[in-house]
Design an enzyme around this catalytic site. Structure first.
Site, PDB file in Angstrom:
ATOM      1  N   SER A 202       0.848  -1.202   0.000  1.00 46.13           N
ATOM      2  CA  SER A 202       0.000   0.000   0.000  1.00 46.13           C
ATOM      3  C   SER A 202       0.884   1.253   0.000  1.00 46.13           C
ATOM      4  CB  SER A 202      -0.948  -0.056   1.201  1.00 46.13           C
ATOM      5  OG  SER A 202      -1.969   0.886   1.062  1.00 46.13           O
ATOM      6  N   GLU A 324      -9.479  -6.033  -3.629  1.00 41.04           N
ATOM      7  CA  GLU A 324      -8.839  -5.000  -2.806  1.00 41.04           C
ATOM      8  C   GLU A 324      -9.826  -4.249  -1.889  1.00 41.04           C
ATOM      9  OE1 GLU A 324      -5.781  -3.823  -2.281  1.00 41.04           O
ATOM     10  OE2 GLU A 324      -4.602  -5.064  -3.655  1.00 41.04           O
TER      11      GLU A 324
END
Ligand SMILES: *[C@@H]1O[C@H](CO)[C@@H](O)[C@H](O)[C@H]1NC(C)=O
Ligand SMILES: *[C@@H]1O[C@H](CO)[C@@H](O)[C@H](O)[C@H]1NC(C)=O
Length: 534
Positions: A202, A324
Site C-alpha cells: 500500500s 482489494e
C-alpha cells in the site's frame, strides 16, 4: 501431540546452551541484540537511524550521533505520532526513527545473507515497524536478513510547504536515511549490502516506487511492491500550504504567518498536534517539491510523467489482491454507498470541468443506468478496487517495462484464517482484501492461534517465493514440491501472472475486460490528466 514434542526438544536445547546475546561491532559503535525465542535468529530492535530536529519536527531529520556505550537494541515499540488503528488511541513520540534487524544465526561477516527491507503501509498517516504486526519468523526462516523501519507520518511526515524548512516528503526522506544506514551498516550484521531488496505494501509500495523514481543514489538492487505504486491516484497530492495555520488555530494560536505557526507547533506535544490534524480538512501526503538551494528534493515531478532511469535492469515483483476493496464494501451500510464515487475518484486525476461525459462513461461501464442498490454494491467495489489499486499497478507494469525493468506479476487471491484485514473485521466471504496477504508474510500477534495446515502452506509458499526473489532474482529458480510451477516475468504482449490461491496457477492478464476499459479511458483522456496540464 506433535507440537508438544517439538516444544520439549526446543526447551532442552535452550537449557543446555546458555543464551548469549549477540553483540555487533559497527562503525557507529557496539550494538547488543537479543536471541529470538521463536526461531534460530537474533534480533536488533529499535536502532535509531536518524533524529527529528526538535526546533523543526516537521522538517528533514538529522543524522543520529554515534553510540558512546553499547546500544541495547531490545525495544521495538517505538511508534511515530499517529492515531493507531488497533485501539484508536493517539500514541507515539518523535523519538521514533528506529529500525529493527532480524538475522538468521547462520549469517556471519564471512557468510553474508541477502537483505529484505520492509516499508510498512497505512496511507502515510498510520503504521509502525514493530513485531506486533511484523513478526519476522516466517521470513528469517528463509535464510535472509529482514529489516523493518519506521518513518514519520501525517503532519510530521508529510507537511508540504513552499519553504526550504518544510519542503515536503519528510517521511520518505526518513526512509531514505534508513536505506542509507542499512547500505552502510548491514555488513556488520552479516548482511550483503550488494543484495538488498526493498518491499512494501500500500503506502509502503508507493514509497518503494518513489525510491525507484527519485534522483537519489540507488540503495537497493530489487524491489517488491504489493498493492501500491506511485501511479495510484492517492500517491501524490497538491497539498494545502496553509496546513500549519489551520493546525495552530485549532491549538490556540491565531496567525496567518506559516513560520510563526510552525514555531508554535514545534512546542506543542505531538499527541495534541495529531488530534488537531484529525479535525482539519487538510491532508498530509507525498507532494511535488519546489526547488530550494541546499535542500535535498525527493519528488521532483509527477509520477505519471517521471522517467525511471533507475528501473533499467532492476528486478521487480509486483501485484495486488483480487478483492482489494472487499472489507470496506462488506462493512458499508447501503445508505453510505453513492454513485458520487465515480466523480470524486476521477477528479483526483482528471480535469472534469469541461467534460460531463467522462464520469458517465465510467459509471455506465460499471453499473449501467442503475441507482444504488444491494445489487450494484459489488460493481461499485470493483470500480474502486480497479481505480485505486489494480489499474495503477497495471499501468506501472508498462512503465517498468518501458524503462528496462524485468517484472514478475502476481495476484493474491487466497482466503484463509490469516487474511489480515478480513480477520480483524470478522469477515469470511471469499477473496483477498487490501493488506490481507500481510498475515502470510509476517507472524502478526493479532492471530491468537497457530496457522492451520492450509494457511501454513500459503505462508511457506509466499515467503519462499519472496525469499527466492531476494536471493536469486527469480521466485521459482527450480520447480519443487512446494512450488511446482515456473513463474516467468511479463512481456508487453503477455501479462502472465502468478495467482496465489489455495493452489498456485499461472494465468494471463487479470480482470482483462475491466483493465482494458480503463486502458482505453486513460488513453483517450490523457490530455485531461491533471498531471499533463501543468
Ligand atoms: C533545525 O531546525 C531549525 C529551524 O528550522 C534550523 O534553524 C536548524 O538549522 C535545524 N538544525 C539542523 C542541525 O539542521
Ligand atoms: C469479531 O468477533 C469477536 C468474537 O465474536 C468479537 O469479540 C469482536 O469484537 C468482533 N470484531 C469485530 C470488528 O466485529
Amino acid at each position: 501431540m506433535k507440537i508438544l514434542v517439538v516444544n520439549l526438544v526446543l526447551l532442552v536445547t535452550v537449557s543446555a546452551l546458555p543464551r548469549i546475546d549477540p553483540l555487533v561491532d559497527t562503525k557507529i559503535g557496539l550494538i547488543r541484540g537479543l536471541q529470538a525465542t521463536d526461531g534460530d535468529y537474533s534480533m536488533f530492535l529499535g536502532i535509531p537511524f536518524a533524529k527529528v530536529n526538535a526546533s523543526n519536527p516537521f522538517g528533514p531529520s538529522l543524522p543520529y550521533p554515534d553510540f558512546d556505550d553499547v546500544f541495547e537494541a531490545n525495544d521495538d515499540t517505538a511508534i511515530c505520532p499517529q492515531r493507531e488503528e488497533f485501539d484508536n488511541q493517539i500514541v507515539g513520540t518523535l523519538d521514533c526513527l528506529h529500525l529493527n534487524i532480524y538475522v538468521p544465526n547462520k549469517a556471519t561477516t564471512r557468510n553474508k545473507l541477502p537483505v529484505l527491507v520492509w516499508i510498512h503501509g497505512g496511507g502515510f498517516f498510520i503504521g509502525f515497524a514493530g513485531r506486533f504486526i511484523h513478526g519476522p519468523k516466517y521470513l528469517v526462516k528463509q535464510d535472509i536478513i529482514l529489516v523493518t523501519l519506521n518513518y514519520r507520518l501525517g503532519p510530521y511526515g508529510f507537511m508540504c510547504l513552499d519553504t526550504p524548512e518544510v519542503s515536503g516528503n519528510q517521511g520518505l526522506k526518513d526512509q531514505l536515511l534508513a536505506l542509507r544506514w542499512i547500505k552502510e551498516h548491514i555488513d556488520s550484521f552479516g548482511g550483503d549490502s550488494n543484495k538488498i531488496t526493498i518491499f512494501g505494501e500500500s503506502a509502503g509500495g508507493v514509497s518503494v516506487d518513489y525510491h525507484l523514481l527519485s534522483k537519489q543514489e540507488k540503495l537497493f538492487n530489487q524491489i517488491i511492491l504489493q498493492s501500491g505504486t506511485a501511479q495510484c491516484p492517492w500517491a501524490i497530492e497538491d497539498s494545502d500550504r496553509s496546513a500549519p495555520i489551520a493546525l495552530a488555530k485549532r491549538l490556540g494560536l491565531d496567525t496567518d504567518d506559516v513560520n510563526d505557526a510552525l514555531k508554535f507547533l514545534a512546542t506543542v506535544q505531538p499527541d495534541l498536534v495529531i488530534a488537531a490534524s484529525l479535525e482539519i480538512p487538510n491532508t498530509f501526503m507525498p507532494c511535488i517539491e519546489k526547488d530550494f538551494e541546499g535542500v535535498e528534493k525527493f519528488i521532483a515531478s509527477h509520477p505519471i510523467n517521471s522517467a525511471i532511469p533507475k528501473a533499467k535492469d532492476v528486478l521487480i515483483l509486483t501485484g495486488y489482491n483480487n478483492q482489494e476493496m472487499l472489507v470496506p464494501y462488506v462493512i458499508r451500510p447501503i445508505s453510505t454507498l453513492s454513485l458520487n464515487i465515480f466523480k470524486s475518484n476521477l477528479a483526483m486525476m482528471f480535469d472534469l470541468s469541461n467534460d460531463e461525459d467522462l464520469e458517465s462513461i465510467v459509471r455506465q461501464f460499471y453499473v449501467g443506468d442503475e441507482e444504488v442498490s444491494e445489487e450494484i454494491r459489488w460493481n461499485l467495489m470493483d470500480f474502486e478496487a480497479d481505480y485505486t489499486f489494480g489499474h495503477p499497478v497495471h499501468r506501472s507494469l508498462y512503465k517498468y517495462l518501458e524503462n528496462g525493468g524485468k517484472v514478475y506479476y502476481y495476484i493474491f487471491s487466497y482466503s484463509g484464517g490469516r487474511n489480515f484485514v478480513k480477520y480483524r473485521n470478522n469477515i469470511t466471504i471469499g477473496g483477498a482484501s487490501h493488506a490481507d496477504e500481510i498475515g502470510y508474510l509476517f507472524d502478526a500477534s493479532i492471530f491468537k492461534e497457530s496457522p492451520s495446515e492450509e494457511d501454513q502452506l500459503v505462508i511457506d509458499r509466499i515467503t519462499t517465493l519472496w525469499a527466492n526473489f531476494v536471493k536469486y532474482g527469480d521466485p521459482t529458480p527450480e520447480t519443487t514440491d512446494l512450488l511446482p510451477i515456473k513463474w516467468d516475468p511479463i512481456t508487453k504482449d503477455a501479462l502472465t501472472y502468478l495467482d496465489i490461491d489455495k493452489e498456485l496457477t499461472i494465468s494471463s492478464r487479470p480482470f482483462h475486460k475491466r483493465t482494458t476499459f480503463l486502458d482505453l479511458f486513460y488513453k483517450a483522456n490523457q490530455h485531461l490528466l491533471k498531471a499533463n496540464q501543468g
